[in-house]
Design a protein around this motif. Structure first.
Motif, PDB file in Angstrom:
ATOM      1  N   ASP A 145      -2.408  -7.066 -12.494  1.00 32.91           N
ATOM      2  CA  ASP A 145      -2.259  -6.874 -13.926  1.00 32.91           C
ATOM      3  C   ASP A 145      -3.589  -6.428 -14.520  1.00 32.91           C
ATOM      4  O   ASP A 145      -4.665  -6.771 -14.028  1.00 32.91           O
ATOM      5  CB  ASP A 145      -1.745  -8.138 -14.616  1.00 32.91           C
ATOM      6  N   SER A 146      -3.504  -5.643 -15.587  1.00 37.85           N
ATOM      7  CA  SER A 146      -4.668  -5.202 -16.347  1.00 37.85           C
ATOM      8  C   SER A 146      -4.275  -5.244 -17.820  1.00 37.85           C
ATOM      9  O   SER A 146      -3.758  -4.272 -18.361  1.00 37.85           O
ATOM     10  CB  SER A 146      -5.087  -3.796 -15.929  1.00 37.85           C
ATOM     11  N   PHE A 147      -4.482  -6.434 -18.418  1.00 40.41           N
ATOM     12  CA  PHE A 147      -3.983  -6.694 -19.763  1.00 40.41           C
ATOM     13  C   PHE A 147      -2.482  -6.402 -19.801  1.00 40.41           C
ATOM     14  O   PHE A 147      -1.717  -7.089 -19.149  1.00 40.41           O
ATOM     15  CB  PHE A 147      -4.762  -5.895 -20.811  1.00 40.41           C
ATOM     16  N   THR A 148      -2.033  -5.367 -20.493  1.00 40.67           N
ATOM     17  CA  THR A 148      -0.594  -5.110 -20.637  1.00 40.67           C
ATOM     18  C   THR A 148      -0.026  -4.247 -19.521  1.00 40.67           C
ATOM     19  O   THR A 148       1.174  -3.991 -19.488  1.00 40.67           O
ATOM     20  CB  THR A 148      -0.314  -4.410 -21.981  1.00 40.67           C
ATOM     21  N   ASP A 149      -0.857  -3.769 -18.605  1.00 37.26           N
ATOM     22  CA  ASP A 149      -0.425  -2.809 -17.590  1.00 37.26           C
ATOM     23  C   ASP A 149      -0.310  -3.448 -16.203  1.00 37.26           C
ATOM     24  O   ASP A 149      -0.925  -4.478 -15.922  1.00 37.26           O
ATOM     25  CB  ASP A 149      -1.403  -1.640 -17.502  1.00 37.26           C
ATOM     26  N   LEU A 150       0.456  -2.794 -15.330  1.00 35.73           N
ATOM     27  CA  LEU A 150       0.505  -3.125 -13.911  1.00 35.73           C
ATOM     28  C   LEU A 150      -0.104  -1.964 -13.143  1.00 35.73           C
ATOM     29  O   LEU A 150       0.289  -0.811 -13.331  1.00 35.73           O
ATOM     30  CB  LEU A 150       1.945  -3.352 -13.452  1.00 35.73           C
ATOM     31  N   VAL A 151      -1.088  -2.267 -12.269  1.00 39.29           N
ATOM     32  CA  VAL A 151      -1.784  -1.229 -11.513  1.00 39.29           C
ATOM     33  C   VAL A 151      -1.521  -1.448 -10.025  1.00 39.29           C
ATOM     34  O   VAL A 151      -1.543  -2.584  -9.540  1.00 39.29           O
ATOM     35  CB  VAL A 151      -3.304  -1.249 -11.784  1.00 39.29           C
ATOM     36  N   VAL A 152      -1.268  -0.357  -9.302  1.00 38.49           N
ATOM     37  CA  VAL A 152      -0.971  -0.411  -7.869  1.00 38.49           C
ATOM     38  C   VAL A 152      -2.087   0.281  -7.094  1.00 38.49           C
ATOM     39  O   VAL A 152      -2.486   1.397  -7.438  1.00 38.49           O
ATOM     40  CB  VAL A 152       0.375   0.267  -7.560  1.00 38.49           C
ATOM     41  N   PHE A 153      -2.570  -0.396  -6.022  1.00 39.26           N
ATOM     42  CA  PHE A 153      -3.660   0.137  -5.210  1.00 39.26           C
ATOM     43  C   PHE A 153      -3.242   0.181  -3.740  1.00 39.26           C
ATOM     44  O   PHE A 153      -2.601  -0.748  -3.246  1.00 39.26           O
ATOM     45  CB  PHE A 153      -4.911  -0.733  -5.319  1.00 39.26           C
ATOM     46  N   ASP A 154      -3.664   1.225  -3.061  1.00 38.00           N
ATOM     47  CA  ASP A 154      -3.536   1.311  -1.603  1.00 38.00           C
ATOM     48  C   ASP A 154      -4.809   0.716  -1.010  1.00 38.00           C
ATOM     49  O   ASP A 154      -5.910   1.225  -1.228  1.00 38.00           O
ATOM     50  CB  ASP A 154      -3.392   2.786  -1.194  1.00 38.00           C
ATOM     51  N   ILE A 155      -4.657  -0.403  -0.264  1.00 36.60           N
ATOM     52  CA  ILE A 155      -5.829  -1.070   0.304  1.00 36.60           C
ATOM     53  C   ILE A 155      -5.815  -1.011   1.827  1.00 36.60           C
ATOM     54  O   ILE A 155      -6.418  -1.856   2.502  1.00 36.60           O
ATOM     55  CB  ILE A 155      -5.923  -2.540  -0.183  1.00 36.60           C
ATOM     56  N   SER A 156      -5.127  -0.012   2.371  1.00 33.52           N
ATOM     57  CA  SER A 156      -5.076   0.104   3.835  1.00 33.52           C
ATOM     58  C   SER A 156      -6.467   0.309   4.420  1.00 33.52           C
ATOM     59  O   SER A 156      -6.752  -0.133   5.534  1.00 33.52           O
ATOM     60  CB  SER A 156      -4.134   1.239   4.252  1.00 33.52           C
ATOM     61  N   ASP A 157      -7.340   1.000   3.684  1.00 29.62           N
ATOM     62  CA  ASP A 157      -8.747   1.096   4.039  1.00 29.62           C
ATOM     63  C   ASP A 157      -9.506   0.305   2.986  1.00 29.62           C
ATOM     64  O   ASP A 157      -9.693   0.762   1.855  1.00 29.62           O
ATOM     65  CB  ASP A 157      -9.204   2.556   4.064  1.00 29.62           C
ATOM     66  N   ILE A 158      -9.939  -0.887   3.346  1.00 28.87           N
ATOM     67  CA  ILE A 158     -10.506  -1.801   2.365  1.00 28.87           C
ATOM     68  C   ILE A 158     -11.790  -1.262   1.749  1.00 28.87           C
ATOM     69  O   ILE A 158     -12.213  -1.700   0.686  1.00 28.87           O
ATOM     70  CB  ILE A 158     -10.739  -3.192   3.007  1.00 28.87           C
ATOM     71  N   ARG A 159     -12.450  -0.309   2.420  1.00 25.15           N
ATOM     72  CA  ARG A 159     -13.666   0.275   1.869  1.00 25.15           C
ATOM     73  C   ARG A 159     -13.389   1.572   1.102  1.00 25.15           C
ATOM     74  O   ARG A 159     -14.323   2.215   0.613  1.00 25.15           O
ATOM     75  CB  ARG A 159     -14.686   0.542   2.980  1.00 25.15           C
ATOM     76  N   ASN A 160     -12.152   1.920   1.004  1.00 22.36           N
ATOM     77  CA  ASN A 160     -11.791   3.141   0.285  1.00 22.36           C
ATOM     78  C   ASN A 160     -10.477   2.910  -0.457  1.00 22.36           C
ATOM     79  O   ASN A 160      -9.472   3.569  -0.213  1.00 22.36           O
ATOM     80  CB  ASN A 160     -11.667   4.318   1.258  1.00 22.36           C
ATOM     81  N   ILE A 161     -10.486   1.938  -1.348  1.00 26.63           N
ATOM     82  CA  ILE A 161      -9.294   1.569  -2.110  1.00 26.63           C
ATOM     83  C   ILE A 161      -8.941   2.701  -3.070  1.00 26.63           C
ATOM     84  O   ILE A 161      -9.812   3.277  -3.727  1.00 26.63           O
ATOM     85  CB  ILE A 161      -9.535   0.258  -2.874  1.00 26.63           C
ATOM     86  N   VAL A 162      -7.647   3.003  -3.151  1.00 32.73           N
ATOM     87  CA  VAL A 162      -7.187   4.121  -3.978  1.00 32.73           C
ATOM     88  C   VAL A 162      -6.168   3.614  -4.993  1.00 32.73           C
ATOM     89  O   VAL A 162      -5.197   2.935  -4.633  1.00 32.73           O
ATOM     90  CB  VAL A 162      -6.538   5.219  -3.101  1.00 32.73           C
ATOM     91  N   GLU A 163      -6.403   3.937  -6.266  1.00 37.77           N
ATOM     92  CA  GLU A 163      -5.412   3.617  -7.296  1.00 37.77           C
ATOM     93  C   GLU A 163      -4.256   4.603  -7.179  1.00 37.77           C
ATOM     94  O   GLU A 163      -4.443   5.815  -7.271  1.00 37.77           O
ATOM     95  CB  GLU A 163      -6.037   3.700  -8.689  1.00 37.77           C
ATOM     96  N   LYS A 164      -3.034   4.058  -6.996  1.00 37.90           N
ATOM     97  CA  LYS A 164      -1.864   4.909  -6.773  1.00 37.90           C
ATOM     98  C   LYS A 164      -1.000   5.083  -8.022  1.00 37.90           C
ATOM     99  O   LYS A 164      -0.408   6.144  -8.228  1.00 37.90           O
ATOM    100  CB  LYS A 164      -1.006   4.316  -5.650  1.00 37.90           C
ATOM    101  N   LYS A 165      -0.919   4.040  -8.829  1.00 31.29           N
ATOM    102  CA  LYS A 165       0.019   4.099  -9.950  1.00 31.29           C
ATOM    103  C   LYS A 165      -0.374   3.065 -11.003  1.00 31.29           C
ATOM    104  O   LYS A 165      -0.865   1.992 -10.666  1.00 31.29           O
ATOM    105  CB  LYS A 165       1.448   3.816  -9.452  1.00 31.29           C
ATOM    106  N   ARG A 166      -0.161   3.419 -12.258  1.00 27.54           N
ATOM    107  CA  ARG A 166      -0.331   2.473 -13.372  1.00 27.54           C
ATOM    108  C   ARG A 166       0.913   2.521 -14.241  1.00 27.54           C
ATOM    109  O   ARG A 166       1.305   3.597 -14.711  1.00 27.54           O
ATOM    110  CB  ARG A 166      -1.572   2.797 -14.206  1.00 27.54           C
ATOM    111  N   LEU A 167       1.534   1.363 -14.431  1.00 27.92           N
ATOM    112  CA  LEU A 167       2.681   1.252 -15.319  1.00 27.92           C
ATOM    113  C   LEU A 167       2.181   0.680 -16.640  1.00 27.92           C
ATOM    114  O   LEU A 167       1.715  -0.456 -16.703  1.00 27.92           O
ATOM    115  CB  LEU A 167       3.753   0.336 -14.724  1.00 27.92           C
ATOM    116  N   ASN A 168       2.266   1.489 -17.694  1.00 27.36           N
ATOM    117  CA  ASN A 168       1.707   1.101 -18.987  1.00 27.36           C
ATOM    118  C   ASN A 168       2.647   0.190 -19.769  1.00 27.36           C
ATOM    119  O   ASN A 168       3.870   0.366 -19.760  1.00 27.36           O
ATOM    120  CB  ASN A 168       1.403   2.339 -19.824  1.00 27.36           C
ATOM    121  N   ASN A 169       2.050  -0.784 -20.441  1.00 27.38           N
ATOM    122  CA  ASN A 169       2.753  -1.626 -21.425  1.00 27.38           C
ATOM    123  C   ASN A 169       3.951  -2.368 -20.845  1.00 27.38           C
ATOM    124  O   ASN A 169       4.966  -2.554 -21.516  1.00 27.38           O
ATOM    125  CB  ASN A 169       3.218  -0.771 -22.613  1.00 27.38           C
ATOM    126  N   VAL A 170       3.833  -2.816 -19.592  1.00 27.31           N
ATOM    127  CA  VAL A 170       4.946  -3.562 -18.994  1.00 27.31           C
ATOM    128  C   VAL A 170       4.786  -5.074 -19.187  1.00 27.31           C
ATOM    129  O   VAL A 170       5.697  -5.838 -18.881  1.00 27.31           O
ATOM    130  CB  VAL A 170       5.081  -3.249 -17.487  1.00 27.31           C
TER     131      VAL A 170
END
Length: 417
Positions: A113-138
């Motif tokens: 969670d990020s305040f009102t949002d849900l954020v999705v991260f790919d952590i398959s490479d823990i040293r190269n985390i990638v933000e994949k998706k943000r769902l706003n105002n959920v």
């Protein structure tokens, strides 16, 4: 005579002025004037960063996935720790996520969670985390409460606050004002993981968690509702629905086909045989208090804590017979100091009891709990019993314990500073 008259006039004037000020003061009252600290939504949604290891401002909840430990830095983000060697854990990085309090992980995808949002991260490479998706105002019911260290009444002041901004904190000052109706806070808005196998893998949180993954669904509770997300497509989750529960919802726990939801005034049980459509089974009320819950096959263990926004004055453990899910029955209770998280492993019950430290009970007979150990020199917050060890966080420190027969022993201590 003239000097005496002048003196009398001066004293009379001073007295009248003093009385006027005194009477004026009686028409005023001292308040905590609470003003929001805001950020624009565009600033919030561009603020995610992968940083090198950082000092911990205030450690929060703990989560485990594979050989990694994720520790929330309250409202700031997540410290990521490599725990491949439990006697020598080490920080890898800090995932900066403003407004973060909870996470959950499935198949190398992290949901936060990020305040009102849900954020999705790919952590398959823990040293190269990638933000994949943000769902706003959920999470529209996200609330940040101001920290008040006195008993003065609160007045909320919202200058220049609009829909393009989000509240990220509070500025507090004392000020005298004429008595008025009190405002109440309203809602506003590299190291690699083990190679994926055909079997799905999900992480584990503690009893203070507000996120829970069950198969292809993420359940996230806010102050009033269960927010239900379909995560079959892990990188592109969709919000399915919201389900009203009650008020003061705090925690969620899953056991078999049921969700156990802790609130400030009771525990709710929901049937999730249909994962997308939780069905209310029952509610058992308790005194107003903060309320994490863990469950075994027969009993729910609930710690009730007073203070802050929890209300009440009692600090107890309540044990509830949940054999009949539609009619849970309180069986007994035990006095505690100031409990936070708790956990169970076989016949051991672990309770983070504030200044009283970590308490370990044998729960073979729930009517006669036996205190088998107590670690007094720590102030624990959250705990996770794993199959091979116990993890605990408190006072910006990670503690790990190894299991003995009906007891535990300290394995390592790791400062999060």
């Amino acid at each position: 005579m003239k000097n005496t008259l002048c003196l009398l006039l001066m004293l009379t004037s001073f007295s009248m002025a003093f009385m006027s000020c005194e009477n004026d003061d009686k028409n005023y009252e001292t308040y905590n004037i609470v003003t929001p600290v805001t950020m624009t939504l565009s600033e919030l949604r561009s603020s995610v960063k992968i940083l090198p290891p950082q000092k911990t401002a205030k450690s929060g909840k703990i989560y485990v996935y594979d050989n990694f430990i994720f520790i929330n830095d309250q409202e700031n983000g997540i410290h990521i720790i490599d725990n491949t060697i439990p006697t020598a854990p080490k920080k890898i990085s800090f995932l900066k996520i403003l407004g973060n309090t909870d996470i959950a992980v499935k198949d190398q995808m992290l949901f936060a969670d990020s305040f009102t949002d849900l954020v999705v991260f790919d952590i398959s490479d823990i040293r190269n985390i990638v933000e994949k998706k943000r769902l706003n105002n959920v999470f529209p019911q996200h609330i940040i409460y101001p920290t008040i260290n006195n008993n003065l009444p609160l007045l909320y002041d919202y200058p220049n606050y609009n829909a393009d901004k989000i509240i990220v904190g509070w500025s507090i000052k004392k000020e005298k004002r004429k008595p008025q109706n009190i405002d109440y806070l309203s809602s506003s808005g590299g190291i690699m993981f083990n190679a994926a196998s055909s079997e799905s893998t999900t992480g584990q949180g503690g009893s203070l968690a507000r996120f829970m993954i069950v198969e292809d669904y993420l359940y996230a509770v806010d102050n009033q509702k269960i927010n239900i997300f379909n995560i079959q497509n892990l990188s592109v989750p969709t919000k399915v629905k919201e389900q009203n529960v009650g008020w003061g919802i705090e925690t969620i726990f899953n056991k078999n086909d049921y969700l156990y939801i802790g609130s400030t005034n009771g525990m709710y049980i929901y049937d999730i045989k249909s994962l997308e459509n939780p069905v209310f089974a029952s509610r058992i009320a308790h005194i107003n208090a903060c309320d994490p819950v863990v469950v075994d096959e027969k009993y729910a263990y609930v710690t009730l804590r007073s203070g802050n926004f929890c209300g009440g004055t009692n600090n107890v453990l309540e044990i509830i017979d949940i054999t009949n899910k539609v009619n849970p029955v309180k069986t007994t209770s035990f006095a505690l100091e100031n409990p936070y998280g708790l956990g169970i492993k076989d016949q051991m019950l672990f309770i983070c009891d504030g200044s009283a430290g970590l308490k370990v009970f044998n729960k073979t007979d729930v009517f006669n709990l036996q205190l088998t150990n107590q670690f007094k020199n720590i102030n624990p917050f959250d705990v996770i019993p794993l199959d091979d060890k116990l993890l605990l966080v408190g006072q910006n420190t990670l503690f790990q314990y190894k299991y003995l027969q009906n007891n535990i022993e300290l394995l390592s201590t790791f400062s999060l500073e």
